[in-house]
Design a protein around this motif. Structure first.
Motif, PDB file in Angstrom:
ATOM      1  N   THR A   1     -10.085  12.989  10.310  1.00 57.07           N
ATOM      2  CA  THR A   1      -9.743  13.656  11.566  1.00 57.07           C
ATOM      3  C   THR A   1     -10.642  13.239  12.723  1.00 57.07           C
ATOM      4  OG1 THR A   1     -11.081  15.546  10.864  1.00 57.07           O
ATOM      5  CG2 THR A   1      -8.712  15.664  10.455  1.00 57.07           C
ATOM      6  N   ALA A   2     -11.755  12.554  12.419  1.00 56.68           N
ATOM      7  CA  ALA A   2     -12.619  12.039  13.483  1.00 56.68           C
ATOM      8  C   ALA A   2     -12.178  10.656  13.953  1.00 56.68           C
ATOM      9  CB  ALA A   2     -14.065  11.985  13.006  1.00 56.68           C
ATOM     10  N   GLY A   3     -11.168  10.102  13.305  1.00 58.94           N
ATOM     11  CA  GLY A   3     -10.655   8.798  13.731  1.00 58.94           C
ATOM     12  C   GLY A   3     -11.213   7.621  12.978  1.00 58.94           C
ATOM     13  N   ASN A   4     -11.952   7.862  11.907  1.00 62.16           N
ATOM     14  CA  ASN A   4     -12.509   6.769  11.107  1.00 62.16           C
ATOM     15  C   ASN A   4     -11.463   6.255  10.128  1.00 62.16           C
ATOM     16  OD1 ASN A   4     -15.261   7.018  12.178  1.00 62.16           O
ATOM     17  ND2 ASN A   4     -15.301   8.967  11.062  1.00 62.16           N
ATOM     18  N   LEU A   5     -11.245   4.960  10.117  1.00 63.58           N
ATOM     19  CA  LEU A   5     -10.296   4.336   9.205  1.00 63.58           C
ATOM     20  C   LEU A   5     -10.902   4.307   7.805  1.00 63.58           C
ATOM     21  CD1 LEU A   5      -7.609   2.806   8.806  1.00 63.58           C
ATOM     22  CD2 LEU A   5      -8.838   0.691   9.342  1.00 63.58           C
ATOM     23  N   SER A   6     -10.240   4.983   6.854  1.00 62.48           N
ATOM     24  CA  SER A   6     -10.796   5.079   5.508  1.00 62.48           C
ATOM     25  C   SER A   6     -10.030   4.270   4.469  1.00 62.48           C
ATOM     26  CB  SER A   6     -10.844   6.544   5.060  1.00 62.48           C
ATOM     27  OG  SER A   6      -9.550   7.122   5.044  1.00 62.48           O
ATOM     28  N   ALA A   7      -8.788   3.879   4.775  1.00 61.11           N
ATOM     29  CA  ALA A   7      -8.024   3.086   3.808  1.00 61.11           C
ATOM     30  C   ALA A   7      -6.886   2.373   4.507  1.00 61.11           C
ATOM     31  CB  ALA A   7      -7.475   3.978   2.692  1.00 61.11           C
ATOM     32  N   GLU A   8      -6.537   1.201   3.968  1.00 61.58           N
ATOM     33  CA  GLU A   8      -5.410   0.413   4.460  1.00 61.58           C
ATOM     34  C   GLU A   8      -4.547   0.051   3.278  1.00 61.58           C
ATOM     35  OE1 GLU A   8      -4.582  -4.067   6.227  1.00 61.58           O
ATOM     36  OE2 GLU A   8      -6.512  -3.100   6.634  1.00 61.58           O
ATOM     37  N   LEU A   9      -3.248   0.276   3.426  1.00 60.09           N
ATOM     38  CA  LEU A   9      -2.344   0.098   2.306  1.00 60.09           C
ATOM     39  C   LEU A   9      -1.151  -0.742   2.740  1.00 60.09           C
ATOM     40  CD1 LEU A   9      -1.246   0.894  -0.555  1.00 60.09           C
ATOM     41  CD2 LEU A   9      -0.294   2.934   0.529  1.00 60.09           C
ATOM     42  N   GLY A  10      -0.926  -1.865   2.038  1.00 57.56           N
ATOM     43  CA  GLY A  10       0.317  -2.582   2.199  1.00 57.56           C
ATOM     44  C   GLY A  10       0.261  -3.833   3.036  1.00 57.56           C
ATOM     45  N   SER A  11       1.368  -4.568   2.963  1.00 56.52           N
ATOM     46  CA  SER A  11       1.634  -5.779   3.745  1.00 56.52           C
ATOM     47  C   SER A  11       3.144  -5.985   3.675  1.00 56.52           C
ATOM     48  CB  SER A  11       0.894  -6.981   3.155  1.00 56.52           C
ATOM     49  OG  SER A  11       1.311  -7.213   1.817  1.00 56.52           O
ATOM     50  N   PHE A  12       3.645  -6.993   4.384  1.00 64.04           N
ATOM     51  CA  PHE A  12       5.085  -7.209   4.378  1.00 64.04           C
ATOM     52  C   PHE A  12       5.546  -7.734   3.029  1.00 64.04           C
ATOM     53  CE2 PHE A  12       8.746 -10.045   4.825  1.00 64.04           C
ATOM     54  CZ  PHE A  12       9.678  -9.139   5.318  1.00 64.04           C
ATOM     55  N   GLY A  13       6.671  -7.185   2.531  1.00 61.85           N
ATOM     56  CA  GLY A  13       7.246  -7.676   1.290  1.00 61.85           C
ATOM     57  C   GLY A  13       8.080  -6.631   0.588  1.00 61.85           C
ATOM     58  N   ARG A  14       8.552  -6.980  -0.603  1.00 62.23           N
ATOM     59  CA  ARG A  14       9.399  -6.093  -1.392  1.00 62.23           C
ATOM     60  C   ARG A  14       8.718  -5.606  -2.657  1.00 62.23           C
ATOM     61  NH1 ARG A  14      14.653  -6.077  -0.017  1.00 62.23           N
ATOM     62  NH2 ARG A  14      15.227  -5.388  -2.109  1.00 62.23           N
ATOM     63  N   GLY A  15       7.502  -6.065  -2.901  1.00 67.93           N
ATOM     64  CA  GLY A  15       6.827  -5.720  -4.137  1.00 67.93           C
ATOM     65  C   GLY A  15       6.089  -4.393  -4.057  1.00 67.93           C
ATOM     66  N   ARG A  16       5.262  -4.169  -5.061  1.00 72.40           N
ATOM     67  CA  ARG A  16       4.462  -2.956  -5.111  1.00 72.40           C
ATOM     68  C   ARG A  16       3.404  -3.005  -4.019  1.00 72.40           C
ATOM     69  NH1 ARG A  16       1.878  -0.537 -10.719  1.00 72.40           N
ATOM     70  NH2 ARG A  16       2.739   1.566 -10.479  1.00 72.40           N
ATOM     71  N   ARG A  17       3.208  -1.873  -3.360  1.00 75.51           N
ATOM     72  CA  ARG A  17       2.247  -1.770  -2.260  1.00 75.51           C
ATOM     73  C   ARG A  17       2.614  -2.682  -1.087  1.00 75.51           C
ATOM     74  NH1 ARG A  17      -2.785   0.537  -3.893  1.00 75.51           N
ATOM     75  NH2 ARG A  17      -3.797  -0.608  -2.201  1.00 75.51           N
ATOM     76  N   GLN A  18       3.891  -3.003  -0.961  1.00 73.22           N
ATOM     77  CA  GLN A  18       4.367  -3.775   0.176  1.00 73.22           C
ATOM     78  C   GLN A  18       5.480  -2.990   0.881  1.00 73.22           C
ATOM     79  OE1 GLN A  18       5.390  -7.610  -1.689  1.00 73.22           O
ATOM     80  NE2 GLN A  18       3.589  -8.491  -0.665  1.00 73.22           N
ATOM     81  N   PHE A  19       5.655  -3.254   2.183  1.00 75.95           N
ATOM     82  CA  PHE A  19       6.620  -2.506   2.976  1.00 75.95           C
ATOM     83  C   PHE A  19       7.423  -3.437   3.876  1.00 75.95           C
ATOM     84  CE2 PHE A  19       2.869   0.245   2.404  1.00 75.95           C
ATOM     85  CZ  PHE A  19       3.452   1.332   1.772  1.00 75.95           C
ATOM     86  N   ASN A  20       8.553  -2.905   4.322  1.00 77.51           N
ATOM     87  CA  ASN A  20       9.357  -3.534   5.363  1.00 77.51           C
ATOM     88  C   ASN A  20       9.694  -2.440   6.380  1.00 77.51           C
ATOM     89  OD1 ASN A  20      11.136  -4.907   6.983  1.00 77.51           O
ATOM     90  ND2 ASN A  20      12.566  -5.465   5.358  1.00 77.51           N
ATOM     91  N   GLN A  21       8.907  -2.369   7.453  1.00 75.89           N
ATOM     92  CA  GLN A  21       9.085  -1.382   8.518  1.00 75.89           C
ATOM     93  C   GLN A  21       8.995   0.068   8.000  1.00 75.89           C
ATOM     94  OE1 GLN A  21      10.166  -2.199  12.216  1.00 75.89           O
ATOM     95  NE2 GLN A  21       8.764  -3.735  11.414  1.00 75.89           N
ATOM     96  N   PRO A  22       7.869   0.476   7.460  1.00 78.95           N
ATOM     97  CA  PRO A  22       7.720   1.883   7.041  1.00 78.95           C
ATOM     98  C   PRO A  22       7.842   2.806   8.259  1.00 78.95           C
ATOM     99  CG  PRO A  22       5.580   0.795   7.100  1.00 78.95           C
ATOM    100  CD  PRO A  22       6.609  -0.282   7.309  1.00 78.95           C
ATOM    101  N   SER A  23       8.622   3.868   8.118  1.00 82.30           N
ATOM    102  CA  SER A  23       8.960   4.674   9.305  1.00 82.30           C
ATOM    103  C   SER A  23       8.466   6.104   9.252  1.00 82.30           C
ATOM    104  CB  SER A  23      10.475   4.692   9.500  1.00 82.30           C
ATOM    105  OG  SER A  23      11.117   5.274   8.370  1.00 82.30           O
ATOM    106  N   ALA A  24       8.176   6.642   8.070  1.00 82.03           N
ATOM    107  CA  ALA A  24       7.809   8.055   7.981  1.00 82.03           C
ATOM    108  C   ALA A  24       7.008   8.293   6.708  1.00 82.03           C
ATOM    109  CB  ALA A  24       9.050   8.946   8.007  1.00 82.03           C
ATOM    110  N   ALA A  25       6.252   9.383   6.719  1.00 82.63           N
ATOM    111  CA  ALA A  25       5.451   9.755   5.553  1.00 82.63           C
ATOM    112  C   ALA A  25       5.428  11.267   5.432  1.00 82.63           C
ATOM    113  CB  ALA A  25       4.028   9.211   5.682  1.00 82.63           C
TER     114      ALA A  25
END
Length: 394
Positions: free
Chosen positions: A243-267
């Motif tokens: 909540t202080a704005g510190n980036l704690s994790a990054e998940l994914g890249s472009f693709g169709r595999g596991r841990r990959q996304f194509n235009q993620p829109s909601a969570a």
């Protein structure tokens, strides 16, 4: 077992027209060493809670069901080696049948209070409030539990490459989503300005973060551990901040595999803290645990998901842009109902978000109609109890 037999006999001798509106049309129970099997036939979707008492042991299970015939089992493995008197097990089946009644539309097209232009998201908040991201008017409108306008915040401001001071602190350029964090603060994805804006419950600017990391972000969600999840849509990834704005994790890249996304829109988070990410370009929803480890995918062939919501009873609501509908999935991720259903008194043109509030109302935001469709979720409870003998555990 006698009570189950009597129920089945009653169902056989009563005229069928008496049961035309009765939601439970058939129930039978069978038992073995490993499980009890419940076979049901219903006219409505709903939730089934099973409870078993065997000696001093208590077992429970929960299932969703669709109209028609279905089977549900509760494992007796938890009884272990306990000896049961005469092999007798007491059971209770609690049915919660659901009906969806359209009430009315809220909103309409315009710039005045209570009207929208291309609304993008809505969020239930504390104090019974409802927040609507009025994207075309670059503002957030706030309503009370009776949908009366309270106030708004925002307004247009654009961050150009040569004049970064054009962004006023509490203004937006195409806000796309909003969530309320565990610390009772609001977080707004300011899509056109590539940032996440932090706001207090009175609409006052508190800060911003994500600049330099985000590119046309859309969905945002918060959990009880003070994590803020942002769908970094054009970078095909999901970022986690505190909540202080510190980036704690990054998940994914472009693709169709596991841990990959194509235009993620909601969570969205479910009641136990699992994260659901709408991976619309891959026609699926990816599910992650508290540590952002992949759990499983929900495949949605033929569906174009744009948003997701999980209510307190684990019904999963999927906004399907391709068919202008909201799908309701059970806890096995099978569709058991859709809105609007044939014969419903309302229609959707471009649904973009859905949420369920504490009063049992389903809210569907329609971006093309500039309205919220209010659906009252009615529940009728029915309980059946009985005794059945199974092979004695030793």
């Amino acid at each position: 077992m006698i009570r189950v037999f009597c129920l089945l006999l009653l169902l056989l001798i009563l005229p069928t027209d008496i049961w035309a509106e009765y939601p439970l049309q058939d129930l039978s129970v069978s038992g073995g060493k490993s499980q009890l099997q419940f076979n049901i036939q219903t006219t409505r979707p709903g939730l089934l809670r099973l409870r078993v008492v065997a000696g001093s042991k208590r077992l429970t299970a929960m299932y969703h069901f669709a109209p028609g015939k279905s089977s549900h089992a509760i494992s007796l493995a938890g009884i272990g080696g306990e000896k049961l008197p005469g092999g007798a097990i007491m059971f209770e089946a609690e049915f919660r049948f659901r009906k969806y009644h359209f009430e009315r539309y809220v909103g309409g097209t315009g710039k005045s209070q209570g009207r929208f232009i291309s609304p993008a998201a809505l969020e239930k908040g504390s104090q019974g409030r409802l927040y609507v991201v009025d994207q075309g008017n670059d503002r957030i409108q706030v309503f009370d539990r009776d949908y009366r306008y309270l106030f708004e915040f925002g307004g247009f401001a654009w961050n150009t490459a040569n004049s970064k001071n054009e962004v006023q602190e509490g203004s937006f350029d195409e806000p796309s989503d909003i969530c309320e964090g565990a610390n009772k603060e609001l977080f707004v994805t300011d899509r056109g300005n590539n940032r996440l804006v932090r706001i207090d419950l009175q609409g006052r600017y508190l800060g911003e973060f994500g600049k330099g990391d985000l590119r046309l972000p859309r969905g945002v969600a918060a959990d009880h551990l003070h994590h803020i999840i942002v769908c970094d849509t054009d970078n095909d990834r999901v970022l986690r901040f505190d909540t202080a704005g510190n980036l704690s994790a990054e998940l994914g890249s472009f693709g169709r595999g596991r841990r990959q996304f194509n235009q993620p829109s909601a969570a969205a988070f479910d009641p136990t803290g699992n994260l659901y990410v709408v991976d619309g370009g891959n026609s699926r929803i990816q599910v992650y645990d508290h540590s952002l480890r992949p759990s499983f995918d929900i495949r949605l062939d033929g569906v174009k998901p744009v948003n997701v919501h999980i209510d307190d009873e684990y019904f999963l609501y999927i906004v399907d842009e391709a068919a202008s509908r909201v799908l309701i999935l059970n806890n096995s991720f099978q569709a058991i109902h859709q809105l609007p259903a044939p014969g419903d008194a309302f229609g959707l043109r471009q649904p973009v978000d859905v949420t369920v509030t504490a009063d049992g109302r389903l809210h569907i935001l329609d971006q093309a109609k500039n309205t919220i469709a209010l659906i009252r979720v009615e529940q009728e409870m029915l309980v059946r109890r009985g005794k059945i003998r199974v092979a004695t555990h030793r």
